[in-house]
Write a protein that holds these residues in place. Sequence first.
Motif, PDB file in Angstrom:
ATOM      1  N   ASP A   1       0.829  -1.202   0.000  1.00  0.00           N
ATOM      2  CA  ASP A   1       0.000   0.000   0.000  1.00  0.00           C
ATOM      3  C   ASP A   1       0.867   1.258   0.000  1.00  0.00           C
ATOM      4  O   ASP A   1       0.575   2.227  -0.705  1.00  0.00           O
ATOM      5  CB  ASP A   1      -0.914  -0.005   1.229  1.00  0.00           C
ATOM      6  N   SER A   2       1.954   1.245   0.776  1.00  0.00           N
ATOM      7  CA  SER A   2       2.819   2.422   0.838  1.00  0.00           C
ATOM      8  C   SER A   2       3.562   2.655  -0.473  1.00  0.00           C
ATOM      9  O   SER A   2       3.806   3.798  -0.865  1.00  0.00           O
ATOM     10  CB  SER A   2       3.818   2.291   1.993  1.00  0.00           C
ATOM     11  N   LEU A   3       3.922   1.570  -1.165  1.00  0.00           N
ATOM     12  CA  LEU A   3       4.573   1.709  -2.460  1.00  0.00           C
ATOM     13  C   LEU A   3       3.658   2.432  -3.440  1.00  0.00           C
ATOM     14  O   LEU A   3       4.104   3.241  -4.258  1.00  0.00           O
ATOM     15  CB  LEU A   3       4.962   0.336  -3.014  1.00  0.00           C
ATOM     16  N   ARG A   4       2.380   2.118  -3.354  1.00  0.00           N
ATOM     17  CA  ARG A   4       1.406   2.741  -4.261  1.00  0.00           C
ATOM     18  C   ARG A   4       1.162   4.202  -3.886  1.00  0.00           C
ATOM     19  O   ARG A   4       1.055   5.069  -4.747  1.00  0.00           O
ATOM     20  CB  ARG A   4       0.089   1.959  -4.225  1.00  0.00           C
ATOM     21  N   ARG A   5       1.094   4.504  -2.594  1.00  0.00           N
ATOM     22  CA  ARG A   5       0.679   5.830  -2.151  1.00  0.00           C
ATOM     23  C   ARG A   5       1.836   6.802  -1.926  1.00  0.00           C
ATOM     24  O   ARG A   5       1.724   7.988  -2.225  1.00  0.00           O
ATOM     25  CB  ARG A   5      -0.127   5.733  -0.848  1.00  0.00           C
ATOM     26  N   GLU A   6       2.972   6.290  -1.387  1.00  0.00           N
ATOM     27  CA  GLU A   6       4.014   7.182  -0.899  1.00  0.00           C
ATOM     28  C   GLU A   6       5.257   7.232  -1.780  1.00  0.00           C
ATOM     29  O   GLU A   6       6.017   8.204  -1.727  1.00  0.00           O
ATOM     30  CB  GLU A   6       4.416   6.782   0.524  1.00  0.00           C
TER      31      GLU A   6
ATOM     32  N   GLU B   1      -9.347  -1.866  -9.265  1.00  0.00           N
ATOM     33  CA  GLU B   1      -8.863  -3.230  -9.048  1.00  0.00           C
ATOM     34  C   GLU B   1      -7.713  -3.539  -9.994  1.00  0.00           C
ATOM     35  O   GLU B   1      -7.679  -3.086 -11.130  1.00  0.00           O
ATOM     36  CB  GLU B   1      -9.977  -4.249  -9.258  1.00  0.00           C
ATOM     37  N   ALA B   2      -6.786  -4.346  -9.530  1.00  0.00           N
ATOM     38  CA  ALA B   2      -5.675  -4.776 -10.369  1.00  0.00           C
ATOM     39  C   ALA B   2      -6.058  -6.013 -11.157  1.00  0.00           C
ATOM     40  O   ALA B   2      -7.020  -6.700 -10.844  1.00  0.00           O
ATOM     41  CB  ALA B   2      -4.459  -5.082  -9.481  1.00  0.00           C
TER      42      ALA B   2
ATOM     43  N   TYR C   1      -3.046  -3.093  -6.211  1.00  0.00           N
ATOM     44  CA  TYR C   1      -2.752  -4.517  -6.290  1.00  0.00           C
ATOM     45  C   TYR C   1      -3.369  -5.299  -5.132  1.00  0.00           C
ATOM     46  O   TYR C   1      -3.612  -6.500  -5.249  1.00  0.00           O
ATOM     47  CB  TYR C   1      -1.239  -4.739  -6.312  1.00  0.00           C
ATOM     48  N   LEU C   2      -3.604  -4.633  -4.008  1.00  0.00           N
ATOM     49  CA  LEU C   2      -4.156  -5.329  -2.848  1.00  0.00           C
ATOM     50  C   LEU C   2      -5.566  -5.856  -3.109  1.00  0.00           C
ATOM     51  O   LEU C   2      -6.024  -6.765  -2.411  1.00  0.00           O
ATOM     52  CB  LEU C   2      -4.174  -4.405  -1.636  1.00  0.00           C
ATOM     53  N   SER C   3      -6.260  -5.300  -4.108  1.00  0.00           N
ATOM     54  CA  SER C   3      -7.613  -5.777  -4.393  1.00  0.00           C
ATOM     55  C   SER C   3      -7.617  -7.246  -4.802  1.00  0.00           C
ATOM     56  O   SER C   3      -8.626  -7.943  -4.647  1.00  0.00           O
ATOM     57  CB  SER C   3      -8.255  -4.923  -5.484  1.00  0.00           C
TER      58      SER C   3
END
Length: 377
Positions: A42-47, A287-288, A262-264
């Motif tokens: 999640d952090s890779l996607r957001r931060e 969704e990924a 990707y977490l979806s």
Amino acid sequence: MKTITIIDTFGFFFRSYFALPPLRNSEGFPTGLLTGFANLIDSLRREHSTDYLVFALDTKGKTFRNDIYPEYKANRDPAPEDLVKQLPVAIDWIEQMGFANLSREGYEADDVITTVTKFAKAKGLKVRIVSHDKDLYQMIEDGKVEMYDSVKREVVNEQTCIDKFGVHPRDFINFQAILGDSSDNVPGVKGIGKVGASKLINQYHTLEAIYEDLENSGTPRIQNLLRESKEKAFLSRDLVRMRTDVFKDMDVESFVFEEKNYLSCLLDDFEMYEMKQAIRKAKVGMEADCEREVVQVEKVKTLSFEAVTLDSKEKLRAVLSSISKEDIVAFDTETTGLDTKTAKMVGFSFSFSETKAYYVPIAHAYLGVEEQVAMED
């Protein structure tokens, strides 16, 4: 400049496991490591702005370093049981999300990271290594290669290395050769600590230069210690130096990290493990495209079958012998990635009935891996 992020997979898992509280679901299954992993993605996607992502894994068994020095890492304690339970789940999640996970028998994840870094730099990419392993400090090069501690949320650069160890990353291999590493059982030069090793390396930079001028290398005590441990010093350098030739070729473009959640892909698993925070994160945004096949069936029908793992050649042969010439067999492979030039097969699945499907693991190579069928079988 585009960025590739390389995850020191097991290093991160261990770090995450010990950093987070001992979380469990209602059935008592540990979820701390899994929670940390979900937070990382999640952090890779957001931060963090990253264009490519790859996971580097250790393989089960000995490496070339054990051939050089049988005592290498012989002092390591077994991993905690709760950690080992979560490893197969986390590895499966990497595959479900479609990320590349690279490993090679006889090498460590650090060697994989170093090899990927070499190819990435040749492509003009900036490299971010998610790891807290000091062995990788030798890779740091400001503007080109940085490390990131995901627990402390800190970038590790050249100045970090100098502040912590007193030497520049380009001298770190020779510094480690003298200092040694008790956690990996790397001998070094017994009796010379961090301060003494950094002083020598900052003056001479290499072992060769030190031993060529041994009579002037520090106090008489330091000279004697160096003289007594000369063989171990050069041995230690061979042990700590990362390899850049794990793979002959690599398609970095196959590691692309897209702007999607990707977490979806893991929502069902998050619900099963009762990971409420991860469930919320998985439901955010688009969704990924997950690495799993979704079968559409009529609402009046229910698709159900028994999934069976064949983890020995005896079990596999027994099932194969039951297939008749008239049966239609559905077959699929499980690989380490999507690039047909570099991906390796780790297992395969097949089915010849509507009620039962089989999976045959043959080359999964990670800490905690269970029994599987040998490739030659």
